[in-house]
Design a protein around this motif. Structure first.
Motif, mmCIF file in Angstrom:
data_model
loop_
_atom_site.group_PDB
_atom_site.id
_atom_site.type_symbol
_atom_site.label_atom_id
_atom_site.label_comp_id
_atom_site.label_asym_id
_atom_site.label_seq_id
_atom_site.Cartn_x
_atom_site.Cartn_y
_atom_site.Cartn_z
ATOM 1 N N VAL A 201 -1.852 9.129 4.384
ATOM 2 C CA VAL A 201 -1.751 8.650 5.770
ATOM 3 C C VAL A 201 -1.540 7.138 5.797
ATOM 4 O O VAL A 201 -2.352 6.374 5.259
ATOM 5 C CB VAL A 201 -3.011 9.038 6.573
ATOM 6 N N ASP A 202 -0.442 6.732 6.425
ATOM 7 C CA ASP A 202 -0.187 5.323 6.695
ATOM 8 C C ASP A 202 -0.980 4.968 7.947
ATOM 9 O O ASP A 202 -0.609 5.325 9.067
ATOM 10 C CB ASP A 202 1.316 5.108 6.904
ATOM 11 N N GLY A 203 -2.102 4.274 7.722
ATOM 12 C CA GLY A 203 -2.956 3.872 8.838
ATOM 13 C C GLY A 203 -2.819 2.397 9.144
ATOM 14 O O GLY A 203 -3.730 1.795 9.721
ATOM 15 N N VAL A 204 -1.667 1.821 8.801
ATOM 16 C CA VAL A 204 -1.515 0.360 8.943
ATOM 17 C C VAL A 204 -1.709 -0.067 10.404
ATOM 18 O O VAL A 204 -2.359 -1.064 10.689
ATOM 19 C CB VAL A 204 -0.163 -0.124 8.374
ATOM 20 N N CYS A 205 -1.151 0.720 11.332
ATOM 21 C CA CYS A 205 -1.268 0.327 12.746
ATOM 22 C C CYS A 205 -2.348 1.149 13.462
ATOM 23 O O CYS A 205 -2.342 1.260 14.682
ATOM 24 C CB CYS A 205 0.082 0.486 13.440
ATOM 25 N N ALA B 75 0.844 -1.206 0.000
ATOM 26 C CA ALA B 75 0.000 0.000 0.000
ATOM 27 C C ALA B 75 0.878 1.254 0.000
ATOM 28 O O ALA B 75 0.584 2.230 -0.714
ATOM 29 C CB ALA B 75 -0.940 -0.010 1.205
ATOM 30 N N MET B 76 1.962 1.237 0.781
ATOM 31 C CA MET B 76 2.898 2.373 0.771
ATOM 32 C C MET B 76 3.486 2.534 -0.633
ATOM 33 O O MET B 76 3.578 3.627 -1.187
ATOM 34 C CB MET B 76 4.059 2.140 1.758
ATOM 35 N N ASP B 77 3.896 1.400 -1.200
ATOM 36 C CA ASP B 77 4.519 1.380 -2.523
ATOM 37 C C ASP B 77 3.542 1.913 -3.577
ATOM 38 O O ASP B 77 3.926 2.706 -4.451
ATOM 39 C CB ASP B 77 4.907 -0.070 -2.835
HETATM 40 N N1 PMP Z 1 3.293 0.932 8.275
HETATM 41 C C1 PMP Z 1 3.085 0.662 9.561
HETATM 42 C C2 PMP Z 1 2.702 1.761 10.480
HETATM 43 C C3 PMP Z 1 3.223 -0.641 10.028
HETATM 44 O O1 PMP Z 1 3.018 -0.913 11.303
HETATM 45 C C4 PMP Z 1 3.579 -1.662 9.135
HETATM 46 C C5 PMP Z 1 3.731 -3.106 9.597
HETATM 47 N N2 PMP Z 1 4.107 -3.292 10.897
HETATM 48 C C6 PMP Z 1 3.774 -1.327 7.799
HETATM 49 C C7 PMP Z 1 3.615 -0.034 7.399
HETATM 50 C C8 PMP Z 1 4.162 -2.349 6.786
HETATM 51 O O2 PMP Z 1 3.187 -3.334 6.706
HETATM 52 P P1 PMP Z 1 3.554 -4.830 6.298
HETATM 53 O O3 PMP Z 1 4.449 -5.383 7.345
HETATM 54 O O4 PMP Z 1 2.210 -5.497 6.261
HETATM 55 O O5 PMP Z 1 4.207 -4.761 4.968
#
Ligand code: PMP
Length: 389
Positions: A164-168, A67-69
């Motif tokens: 926005v990186d909302g992964v966590c 998603a970042m990529d």
């Molecule tokens: N951004 C954040 C804030 C993360 O916590 C993580 C994974 N811990 C990532 C990006 C990358 O995600 P992934 O490990 O699923 O590639």
């Protein structure tokens, strides 16, 4: 009794039984009516989760890094300026990805455990106007929560695209794309959404889609190119199948069930539940006499807690002893403090009982590592914080 320890790391997280059941079903064709219906529903629910009724959702097979990529590949062109609001390891990673796509990247950061104030971000953006600003809402390496709403307000009218990186954070923290004026937000299936790992979940709002359509150069990533995925997402939402790459059918079925559960709980109630768990966990950590990586409660995440370990206690040894007590927690990730802290995830469907079990294991783990603790101190503090006033 569980046949395995509770998974209490900041992702992957424990998965609800109905989601697991959907994931465990025999794989169907990606053209199966049930898959088409589930995929279409999941896309609509993702829009609702991120508060983006005008957004274009993308569900891609891959991890959060995809998603970042995808955000960087589709929005940045060689020579564009990007500003990374950096609160830890995942800010560094975003900077590296943006550089890979040719961006001229600057960072606005803070000491480890802190977050830059919105005014500092606005000053950095004014000094060298960026095309894209990225913010990690919760940096999983520090447990620091950035003020996304404040940063968006401070950048309003600057013309920069806010990603926005909302992964966590998504599905555990307040995150409202349209109301706050965010252009792209994303997460991954294995975090507070509560699905096994394997899906990147992203929503792009109109300004981001316009910027993508107005590109002068082709998107330099073939797999992440929205040109390939947009017709697929549009088709599934319209009740028709379409093909570019085989969807992760079982994960999509599981995602549909998980998102329905999240929306049934209600986003406000879910965010409040995460905040209550975080308060209880921080109270417990304090009762154990431990410090925490975030420099204040105001910047501490609601999806995870990052306790510092006492002097003489090795994080790896502590994690092993906590596991003996029935819970899996994680070691450090931020390179500057890697050996000084551990990380506890409490996101997704985490219950107060699961948190208390983890804190009990943390108490016994600390004792096994030679750090004297008052038995029950952490549990009592957490239980007090959890009980209605
Ligand atoms: N951004 C954040 C804030 C993360 O916590 C993580 C994974 N811990 C990532 C990006 C990358 O995600 P992934 O490990 O699923 O590639």
């Amino acid at each position: 009794m569980l046949s395995r320890p509770l998974v209490m790391i900041p992702g992957p997280v424990e998965v609800e039984p109905d989601v697991l059941a959907a994931h465990a079903a025999p794989p169907r064709s990606h053209l199966d009516p049930a898959v088409i219906a589930a995929f279409g529903r999941a896309l609509g629910q993702l829009r609702a989760l991120l508060g983006a009724p005008d957004g274009q959702p993308f569900v891609l097979a891959g991890s959060g890094t995809l998603a970042m990529d995808a955000a960087a590949a589709n929005l940045v062109e060689r020579g564009d300026r990007a500003l990374v609001v950096n609160t830890g390891y995942f800010g560094d990673r975003f900077g590296a990805i943006l550089e890979r796509y040719g961006a001229d990247v600057r960072h606005v950061g803070a000491p480890v455990g802190g977050a830059p104030a919105p005014e500092e971000v606005a000053r950095a953006a004014a000094a060298a106007p960026p095309r894209v600003v990225t913010v990690t809402q919760v940096d999983t390496s520090t447990g620091v929560r950035a003020d996304v709403r404040g940063i968006a307000a401070a950048l309003a009218g600057s013309g920069a695209l806010l990603v926005v990186d909302g992964v966590c954070s998504a599905a555990g923290e307040d995150l409202r794309m349209q109301e706050w004026g965010l252009d792209v937000a994303f997460t991954a299936s294995q975090k507070a959404v509560g699905v096994p790992p394997g899906l990147a979940l992203l929503v792009a709002r109109p300004r981001a889609m316009e910027a993508f359509r107005a590109r002068r150069s082709p998107v330099p990533s073939y797999y992440a190119d929205w040109t390939n995925w947009l017709p697929v997402m549009e088709a599934y939402e319209a009740g028709r199948p379409a093909y570019f790459g085989t969807p992760a059918v079982n994960l999509v079925m599981a995602l549909d069930v998980a998102l329905a559960g999240i929306l049934r709980e209600g986003l406000d109630a879910r965010v409040a539940r995460h905040a209550a768990l975080a308060r209880a966990c921080r109270a417990a950590v304090r009762a154990l006499g431990l410090g925490q990586v975030p420099l204040s409660d105001a910047v501490a995440a609601h999806t995870m807690t990052a306790p510092r370990v006492p002097p003489g206690v090795e994080p790896a040894a502590l994690c092993a002893r906590v596991r003996d007590g029935g819970a899996v927690i994680a070691g450090g990730l931020h390179p500057a403090i890697r050996n000084a802290y551990v990380r506890i995830g409490h996101m997704g469907g985490t219950t107060p009982g699961e948190l208390l079990a983890t804190l009990g294991a943390l108490e016994s783990g600390l004792a096994a590592c030679g750090h004297a603790v008052e038995p029950g101190a952490a549990l009592a503090a957490a239980a007090r914080a959890l009980s209605p006033a």
